[in-house]
Design a protein around this motif. Structure first.
Motif, PDB file in Angstrom:
ATOM      1  N   GLU A   5      -3.939   7.113  -5.031  1.00 53.92           N
ATOM      2  CA  GLU A   5      -3.312   6.107  -5.891  1.00 53.92           C
ATOM      3  C   GLU A   5      -3.748   4.691  -5.536  1.00 53.92           C
ATOM      4  N   ILE A   6      -4.976   4.552  -5.046  1.00 56.86           N
ATOM      5  CA  ILE A   6      -5.465   3.262  -4.570  1.00 56.86           C
ATOM      6  C   ILE A   6      -5.502   2.204  -5.669  1.00 56.86           C
TER       7      ILE A   6
ATOM      8  N   ASN B 192      -3.277   6.022  -0.216  1.00 60.20           N
ATOM      9  CA  ASN B 192      -3.267   4.695  -0.842  1.00 60.20           C
ATOM     10  C   ASN B 192      -3.762   3.678   0.182  1.00 60.20           C
TER      11      ASN B 192
ATOM     12  N   GLU C 257      -3.266   2.065  -8.294  1.00 62.18           N
ATOM     13  CA  GLU C 257      -2.035   2.220  -9.060  1.00 62.18           C
ATOM     14  C   GLU C 257      -1.513   0.922  -9.681  1.00 62.18           C
TER      15      GLU C 257
END
Length: 388
Positions: free
Chosen positions: A203-204, A233, A206
């Motif tokens: 989810e880097i 992340n 997001e």
């Protein structure tokens, strides 16, 4: 020295190689328009740098806990609970040397020889290489523009075998910029629970979303999927902290303890004073994130309009991240030949899609200034017209 066989099975990072070549050409005085690196061109926000400087001044320069500074782990757990609906505590979090390192740790901790890892293509180029280094088998599932370059529930179901261990979910996506809708996430979660496999959700990107797109963390959908979810992340993209190398992994305590053991024998702790900058990133104003997101949105619109106006190229509109992934097949060139010729003839650096498992595409990053985008699009148009 006779090197280990695993080295020959892994391909060097093509994104880093092309970015390095473009920088070398620029250092020679050549005017390069680089759309290669996934790195925001903004400086790290001042309050984050100030927090790290304060930590330096206070002597926070010694070894720290292998899993990360306790205060940062607590701040990450709080963020995941309030923003993502994940009921984690500090013990569920390990701080790593960037998001890439969090995934590498996970593969070493979770994957045994012969285990299968399901990876939708196009994929971030390091996923299958990490699986290979861990002794696992990458099961690549091709997707197309017609499905938004997203794996369908039926494709996921058909890819699962008794050897399946892990599914890699990346939304917003690198390299396509596509975002799975909440409905799509729910459908995938049902299959993961049904098959009793794990999912790592990268989810880097997001916080980099456009046009009302919503990010839904898959582990927030219920107890059963939560127990099977691991989050990767970091701070590089949203806070323009690429060089700080601070990422994190969150998940079941046994997985975090295992990755901590691995990290304690590889990198030890993460740069101590840098972690105080990360704390400030999470706990202080998020206005800087929104300012950068708005700039990316304007750049996306300009680059997308310019690109889709070039005869022979086509690209769906991405909902997140800062990449375009156009189809170049009508030029008659495969991605590596296209990218090499474009750099040599027009001094424009892009990443060939073959690095992401899609040889009819190239990846362009719009994490650069508008002047470079305009000039680079002029050059790209000239190049494509010379081929069609």
């Amino acid at each position: 020295m006779k090197l280990a066989g695993r080295v020959s099975q892994v391909t060097p990072s093509m994104t880093l190689a092309i970015a390095a070549k473009a920088k070398a050409m620029k250092g020679e005085g050549i005017d390069i328009c680089s759309f290669s690196a996934g790195e925001p061109d903004f400086d790290t926000p001042a309050h984050i740098k100030a927090a790290a400087q304060k930590a330096l001044d206070e002597g926070k320069t010694k070894y720290g806990a292998a899993a990360g500074e306790p205060k940062l782990r607590e701040a990450i757990a709080k963020k995941l609970k309030t923003e993502n609906g994940l009921d984690y505590k500090a013990e569920n979090v390990i701080v790593t040397n960037g998001g890439k390192h969090s995934l590498f740790n996970l593969m070493l901790a979770a994957i045994e020889p012969g285990d299968e890892v399901i990876i939708p293509a196009p994929y971030w180029l390091s996923y299958p290489e990490m699986v290979t280094l861990a002794g696992g088998i990458s099961v690549i599932v091709p997707t197309t523009a017609s499905t938004g370059y997203k794996i369908t529930p039926e494709q996921l179901r058909q890819s699962i075998t008794p050897k399946s261990k892990l599914f890699i979910l990346n939304s917003p996506s690198n390299p396509t910029g596509m975002v799975y809708t909440p409905e799509e996430i729910k459908a995938l979660a049902e299959i993961i629970v049904e098959a009793d496999i794990f999912v790592v959700s990268d989810e880097i990107y997001e916080k980099i979303l456009y046009d009302g797109a919503k990010h839904l963390t898959i582990g927030s959908l219920g107890d059963e999927i939560f127990a099977r979810t691991i989050i990767s992340n970091g701070f590089a993209k949203a806070y323009s902290m690429t060089g700080w190398r601070i990422g994190y992994l969150a998940g079941p305590v046994d997985a975090i303890k295992a990755t901590t053991t691995i990290q304690s024998h590889s990198t030890s702790n993460i740069c101590t004073f840098a972690q105080y900058g990360a704390i400030a990133a999470l706990e202080d104003s998020q206005d800087c994130v929104e300012q950068m997101r708005q700039a990316f949105a304007k750049r996306r619109q300009v680059m997308l309009e310019r690109l889709n106006a070039i005869p022979g190229l086509s690209c769906p509109k991405p909902d997140g991240a800062f990449y375009l992934f156009p189809d170049i097949s009508k030029t008659g060139l495969k991605s590596l030949d296209f990218s090499d010729a474009l750099l040599e003839e027009q001094q424009v650096a892009v990443i060939p899609g073959i690095a992401f498992g899609a040889d009819d595409n190239i990846r362009l990053s719009y994490a650069t200034d508008m002047a470079t985008i305009e000039k680079g699009m002029d050059r790209l148009e000239k190049f494509v017209k010379s081929r069609i």
